[in-house]
Scaffold this active site. Structure first.
Site, PDB file in Angstrom:
ATOM      1  N   ASP A  95     113.807  -5.176  42.942  1.00 26.17           N
ATOM      2  CA  ASP A  95     112.333  -5.515  42.523  1.00 26.17           C
ATOM      3  C   ASP A  95     111.933  -4.007  42.100  1.00 26.17           C
ATOM      4  OD1 ASP A  95     109.673  -7.230  44.120  1.00 26.17           O
ATOM      5  OD2 ASP A  95     110.048  -6.491  41.881  1.00 26.17           O
ATOM      6  N   SER A  96     111.028  -3.986  41.412  1.00 26.61           N
ATOM      7  CA  SER A  96     110.402  -3.076  40.222  1.00 26.61           C
ATOM      8  C   SER A  96     109.444  -2.139  40.829  1.00 26.61           C
ATOM      9  CB  SER A  96     109.807  -3.624  39.302  1.00 26.61           C
ATOM     10  OG  SER A  96     108.584  -4.620  39.411  1.00 26.61           O
ATOM     11  N   GLY A  97     108.795  -2.217  42.011  1.00 23.59           N
ATOM     12  CA  GLY A  97     107.996  -1.567  42.833  1.00 23.59           C
ATOM     13  C   GLY A  97     106.532  -2.132  42.575  1.00 23.59           C
ATOM     14  N   GLY A  98     106.068  -2.790  41.625  1.00 24.15           N
ATOM     15  CA  GLY A  98     104.733  -3.219  41.471  1.00 24.15           C
ATOM     16  C   GLY A  98     104.284  -3.816  42.648  1.00 24.15           C
ATOM     17  N   PHE A  99     104.897  -4.996  43.126  1.00 27.36           N
ATOM     18  CA  PHE A  99     104.500  -5.803  44.237  1.00 27.36           C
ATOM     19  C   PHE A  99     104.297  -4.676  45.425  1.00 27.36           C
ATOM     20  CE2 PHE A  99     103.523  -9.528  46.610  1.00 27.36           C
ATOM     21  CZ  PHE A  99     103.905  -9.315  47.608  1.00 27.36           C
ATOM     22  N   GLN A 192     103.342 -13.926  35.186  1.00 26.92           N
ATOM     23  CA  GLN A 192     101.979 -13.818  35.869  1.00 26.92           C
ATOM     24  C   GLN A 192     101.090 -15.022  35.607  1.00 26.92           C
ATOM     25  OE1 GLN A 192     101.957 -12.261  38.803  1.00 26.92           O
ATOM     26  NE2 GLN A 192     103.580 -10.908  38.435  1.00 26.92           N
ATOM     27  N   ASP A 269     114.347 -15.183  46.869  1.00 28.00           N
ATOM     28  CA  ASP A 269     114.453 -14.110  48.073  1.00 28.00           C
ATOM     29  C   ASP A 269     113.161 -14.271  48.752  1.00 28.00           C
ATOM     30  OD1 ASP A 269     112.459 -12.530  46.095  1.00 28.00           O
ATOM     31  OD2 ASP A 269     112.569 -11.569  47.928  1.00 28.00           O
ATOM     32  N   CYS A 307     125.664 -25.525  63.752  1.00 29.51           N
ATOM     33  CA  CYS A 307     126.020 -24.236  63.110  1.00 29.51           C
ATOM     34  C   CYS A 307     127.295 -23.634  63.401  1.00 29.51           C
ATOM     35  CB  CYS A 307     124.817 -23.159  63.356  1.00 29.51           C
ATOM     36  SG  CYS A 307     125.040 -21.809  62.615  1.00 29.51           S
ATOM     37  N   CYS A 309     128.256 -20.322  62.832  1.00 30.65           N
ATOM     38  CA  CYS A 309     127.997 -18.929  62.527  1.00 30.65           C
ATOM     39  C   CYS A 309     128.499 -18.097  63.934  1.00 30.65           C
ATOM     40  CB  CYS A 309     126.690 -18.699  62.168  1.00 30.65           C
ATOM     41  SG  CYS A 309     125.645 -18.210  63.544  1.00 30.65           S
ATOM     42  N   CYS A 312     126.372 -18.917  66.943  1.00 28.98           N
ATOM     43  CA  CYS A 312     126.531 -20.032  67.417  1.00 28.98           C
ATOM     44  C   CYS A 312     127.702 -20.446  68.044  1.00 28.98           C
ATOM     45  CB  CYS A 312     125.853 -21.089  66.616  1.00 28.98           C
ATOM     46  SG  CYS A 312     124.143 -21.006  65.966  1.00 28.98           S
ATOM     47  N   HIS A 338     122.336 -15.343  62.346  1.00 28.01           N
ATOM     48  CA  HIS A 338     122.263 -16.942  62.521  1.00 28.01           C
ATOM     49  C   HIS A 338     121.261 -17.454  61.308  1.00 28.01           C
ATOM     50  CE1 HIS A 338     121.472 -21.035  63.370  1.00 28.01           C
ATOM     51  NE2 HIS A 338     120.383 -20.655  63.250  1.00 28.01           N
TER      52      HIS A 338
HETATM   53  N1  LIG Z   1     107.513  -7.664  40.967  1.00 29.66           N
HETATM   54  C1  LIG Z   1     107.269  -8.557  41.748  1.00 29.66           C
HETATM   55  N2  LIG Z   1     106.143  -9.554  41.124  1.00 29.66           N
HETATM   56  C2  LIG Z   1     105.701 -10.333  41.902  1.00 29.66           C
HETATM   57  O1  LIG Z   1     104.692 -10.941  41.149  1.00 29.66           O
HETATM   58  C3  LIG Z   1     105.931 -10.674  43.195  1.00 29.66           C
HETATM   59  C4  LIG Z   1     105.120 -11.651  44.002  1.00 29.66           C
HETATM   60  C5  LIG Z   1     105.828 -11.766  45.074  1.00 29.66           C
HETATM   61  N3  LIG Z   1     105.283 -12.886  46.125  1.00 29.66           N
HETATM   62  C6  LIG Z   1     106.000 -12.382  47.293  1.00 29.66           C
HETATM   63  N4  LIG Z   1     105.658 -13.155  48.447  1.00 29.66           N
HETATM   64  C7  LIG Z   1     106.428 -12.612  49.616  1.00 29.66           C
HETATM   65  C8  LIG Z   1     105.806 -13.323  50.772  1.00 29.66           C
HETATM   66  N5  LIG Z   1     106.663 -12.814  52.131  1.00 29.66           N
HETATM   67  C9  LIG Z   1     106.646 -13.953  52.981  1.00 29.66           C
HETATM   68  C10 LIG Z   1     107.508 -13.759  54.116  1.00 29.66           C
HETATM   69  C11 LIG Z   1     106.779 -12.558  55.058  1.00 29.66           C
HETATM   70  C12 LIG Z   1     106.454 -11.377  53.905  1.00 29.66           C
HETATM   71  C13 LIG Z   1     105.880 -11.837  52.651  1.00 29.66           C
HETATM   72  N6  LIG Z   1     107.006 -11.423  47.235  1.00 29.66           N
HETATM   73  C14 LIG Z   1     106.988 -11.089  45.818  1.00 29.66           C
HETATM   74  C15 LIG Z   1     107.346 -10.050  45.227  1.00 29.66           C
HETATM   75  C16 LIG Z   1     106.991  -9.872  43.958  1.00 29.66           C
HETATM   76  N7  LIG Z   1     107.694  -8.854  43.109  1.00 29.66           N
END
Ligand SMILES: Nc1nc(=O)c2cc3nc(NCCN4CCCCC4)[nH]c3cc2[nH]1
Length: 373
Positions: A95-99, A192, A269, A307, A309, A312, A338
């Site tokens: 992932d690119s770091g923005g989020f 987006q 993911d 399961c 695994c 289990c 698991h």
């Molecule tokens: N580059 C980038 N752009 C996104 O719009 C993005 C949107 C996202 N939305 C999530 N949600 C993660 C929710 N997660 C659920 C389980 C607990 C921790 C948070 N991860 C993301 C990662 C992202 N990465």
């Protein structure tokens, strides 16, 4: 120009938008739909790479933001790249770091140039930009690099979301411009547009023109209600080209995976399986098990009777409860193993169900057993 990463659509379900495909990368092929285990700091937490490979995972995710801050992408590069550094020879998506800046770092300023923030580790000041994110991901050597984007918060007003998506498109063009090493690493764009269907369409039209091998749906799984997320998702998947991979970011509980597959998503993911494992929670065929619960004190049966695994096959709920109560490291190791195995196997069952034209039947059968999500 030949992309390092390519997608091949193998079959589309006759009753839904579910589809079976294959992603080819310089580090092997990935059968889709696929769930990618998350290895944020160059490790899938509490797991050895051999275990992740043994369960059938063909790709893992890692994070630019974390590896830039610690140990530094220069060190990972000097080690021969992320695959070598973490002893993982299959595919890696970064992932690119923005989020992560928005969700972890102490955000300071967003400008056309990029994002200024303070490190969540030591408070030091940093700047991430499209070019910097590409430089870091090129150094890491991931097979799939995500574009540097802004994930608009939820809720966000329409005007903010529109300006943000347009800047994200300008940032994507800068990523594509700067990206070196095209023959070994591919860039995925990110759509987006918040929860605004017309803005999602606008974002898709702007990024699809750049002819990238894959596109992600960003800006979801950010706290919005489930039905809103699924409604927006259902609508925006159709704006992405059918012959390219589609990746829904940050999604990973069983119900969201089924609903995402049903709406045409190929890649997912989420930190969920390993994160809830560290809190004593397991996903099983019959729903979630909270191992802390006293009712498991003398339960000598495995977590999940269906399961196969390592956890289990060798340990009981009573033992797993004991480990958790003693705060033993083996607790996180066994529950993480698991939960990941459960999701990776579930995606394999989904792929088979699509091939056999019985995706909806499998989904309903799974939901009936799993119960309340
Ligand atoms: N580059 C980038 N752009 C996104 O719009 C993005 C949107 C996202 N939305 C999530 N949600 C993660 C929710 N997660 C659920 C389980 C607990 C921790 C948070 N991860 C993301 C990662 C992202 N990465």
């Amino acid at each position: 120009m030949k992309h390092a990463v390519t997608y091949e659509l193998l079959k589309t379900d006759q009753r839904t938008k579910a589809r079976r495909g294959r992603v080819t990368t310089p580090h092997g092929t990935i059968e889709t739909p696929v769930f990618m285990p998350v290895g944020t700091a160059a490790t899938v937490k509490a797991m050895r790479p051999e275990q992740v490979k043994e369960m059938g995972a063909e790709i893992i995710l890692s994070n630019t933001y974390h590896l830039y801050l610690r140990p530094g992408h220069d060190i990972v590069k000097a080690a021969g790249g992320l695959h070598k550094f973490m002893n993982w020879d299959k595919a890696i998506l970064t992932d690119s770091g923005g989020f992560q800046v928005f969700s972890l770092g102490a955000l300071r300023k967003i400008t056309e140039e990029g994002v200024e923030f303070r490190s969540h580790i030591d408070g030091s000041k940093h700047m991430l930009s499209p070019e910097k994110s590409m430089e870091i991901q090129n150094a890491l050597g991931s097979d799939i690099m995500m574009a540097f984007d802004e994930c608009a918060p939820y809720p966000a007003d329409r005007n903010y979301v529109k300006n943000s998506l347009e800047r994200t498109t300008r940032w994507l063009k800068r990523c594509k411009e700067y990206h070196q090493n095209m023959e070994n690493q591919s860039l995925f764009g990110i759509m987006q547009g918040g929860m605004y269907k017309d803005l999602r369409y606008e974002s898709a039209m702007q990024i699809v023109d750049l002819d990238l091998p894959g596109y992600a749906i960003g800006g979801l799984s950010v706290g919005e209600p489930k039905e809103l997320m699924l409604d927006v998702l259902d609508d925006c998947v159709d704006h992405l080209p059918a012959e390219k991979a589609r990746y829904l970011m940050g999604v990973g509980s069983p119900d969201y995976l089924f609903e995402g597959v049903e709406r045409g998503v190929d890649m997912f993911d989420c930190v969920l399986p390993t994160r809830i494992a560290r809190h004593g929670m397991a996903m099983t065929s019959y729903g979630r098990v909270n191992i802390k619960n006293a009712k498991y004190e003398r339960d000598f049966e495995p977590l999940d009777p269906e399961c196969d695994c390592y956890t289990c096959k060798n340990y009981s709920k009573a033992y797993l409860r004991h480990l958790y109560k003693c705060d033993e490291m083996l607790s996180a190791m066994l529950l993480s193993n698991h939960n990941l195995h459960f999701l990776v196997k579930m995606m394999g069952n989904i792929r088979t169900a699509i091939e056999e034209e019985r995706f909806l039947e499998y989904k309903n059968e799974f939901y009936a057993k799993y119960g309340r999500f």
